[in-house]
Design a protein around this motif. Sequence first.
Motif, mmCIF file in Angstrom:
data_model
loop_
_atom_site.group_PDB
_atom_site.id
_atom_site.type_symbol
_atom_site.label_atom_id
_atom_site.label_comp_id
_atom_site.label_asym_id
_atom_site.label_seq_id
_atom_site.Cartn_x
_atom_site.Cartn_y
_atom_site.Cartn_z
ATOM 1 N N ASN A 140 0.855 -1.112 0.055
ATOM 2 C CA ASN A 140 0.143 -0.165 -0.158
ATOM 3 C C ASN A 140 0.861 1.296 0.022
ATOM 4 O O ASN A 140 0.516 2.221 -0.870
ATOM 5 C CB ASN A 140 -0.847 0.021 1.203
ATOM 6 C CG ASN A 140 -2.035 -1.142 0.990
ATOM 7 O OD1 ASN A 140 -2.527 -1.313 -0.056
ATOM 8 N ND2 ASN A 140 -2.482 -1.711 2.064
ATOM 9 N N ASP A 141 1.975 1.133 0.821
ATOM 10 C CA ASP A 141 2.893 2.488 0.682
ATOM 11 C C ASP A 141 3.659 2.592 -0.463
ATOM 12 O O ASP A 141 3.775 3.588 -0.977
ATOM 13 C CB ASP A 141 4.008 2.323 1.993
ATOM 14 C CG ASP A 141 3.337 2.401 3.304
ATOM 15 O OD1 ASP A 141 2.025 2.910 3.485
ATOM 16 O OD2 ASP A 141 3.850 1.977 4.274
ATOM 17 N N ALA A 142 3.948 1.509 -1.119
ATOM 18 C CA ALA A 142 4.665 1.511 -2.540
ATOM 19 C C ALA A 142 3.755 2.292 -3.451
ATOM 20 O O ALA A 142 4.026 2.990 -4.213
ATOM 21 C CB ALA A 142 5.166 0.190 -2.783
ATOM 22 N N ARG A 143 2.485 1.726 -3.419
ATOM 23 C CA ARG A 143 1.639 2.030 -4.348
ATOM 24 C C ARG A 143 1.279 3.803 -4.581
ATOM 25 O O ARG A 143 1.344 4.480 -5.216
ATOM 26 C CB ARG A 143 0.426 1.412 -4.357
ATOM 27 C CG ARG A 143 0.379 -0.005 -4.954
ATOM 28 C CD ARG A 143 -0.936 -0.710 -5.011
ATOM 29 N NE ARG A 143 -2.067 0.259 -4.621
ATOM 30 C CZ ARG A 143 -3.432 -0.201 -4.587
ATOM 31 N NH1 ARG A 143 -3.504 -1.415 -4.297
ATOM 32 N NH2 ARG A 143 -4.275 0.638 -4.195
ATOM 33 N N LYS A 144 1.100 4.240 -2.814
ATOM 34 C CA LYS A 144 1.009 5.596 -2.756
ATOM 35 C C LYS A 144 2.056 6.248 -3.244
ATOM 36 O O LYS A 144 1.912 7.427 -3.938
ATOM 37 C CB LYS A 144 0.716 5.744 -1.413
ATOM 38 C CG LYS A 144 -0.637 5.473 -0.772
ATOM 39 C CD LYS A 144 -0.758 5.421 0.635
ATOM 40 C CE LYS A 144 -2.381 4.915 1.185
ATOM 41 N NZ LYS A 144 -2.410 4.896 2.605
#
Length: 189
Positions: A140-144
């Motif tokens: 989720n952090d990488a996508r954001k």
Amino acid sequence: MLLNKNSGNKAPSKARLSTLAAALLAAGMSLAATAQADLQGLYSADELLDADVYTSADGSKSIGEVEDILLDDNMQVHAVVIETGNLLDLGEKQYVIETGNFSVETMNSNNLDDLEYRIVVNLNEQDITEQPAYTDTWWNDARKRAQNAWEKTKEGASSAWDNTREATADVLERAEEALKPSGDKAETK
């Protein structure tokens, strides 16, 4: 987009394989094989998944296998996820290894039934354990982060276009003014 060996789909679509093959080549993955030292031009996602992983320091001891291949919005390889069942006796853990930190070695490339890859990670075992763990939080952090980077790029490109358009308009107005006969210039002032 994510290709996952656990997705239940044993045979990746031709479009996925073609996209991944192009992405692997475009991403500039180096190829240093004992059986084939030249660039291959086409790679099999199916064979890359579950490929054995080695460190560059010890090419004889497998430290795990490729669990996943992560692609960015441009369908270029962003990273591979390796599962490290044999790494430092830490048990099975999954690490994200970004492009540039690994290479692919190809064996038996002339025979689809015998095609095989080895992934060689250009990090030592300690450095591998310091790579991000492949978790929901990381995902989720990488996508954001990727989405934010794209938005900043898009804003920067838009701003650059606006500046270029304004500068071009100014230059065109000055050129038009310079090309007018001197009598016309006096009338416009």
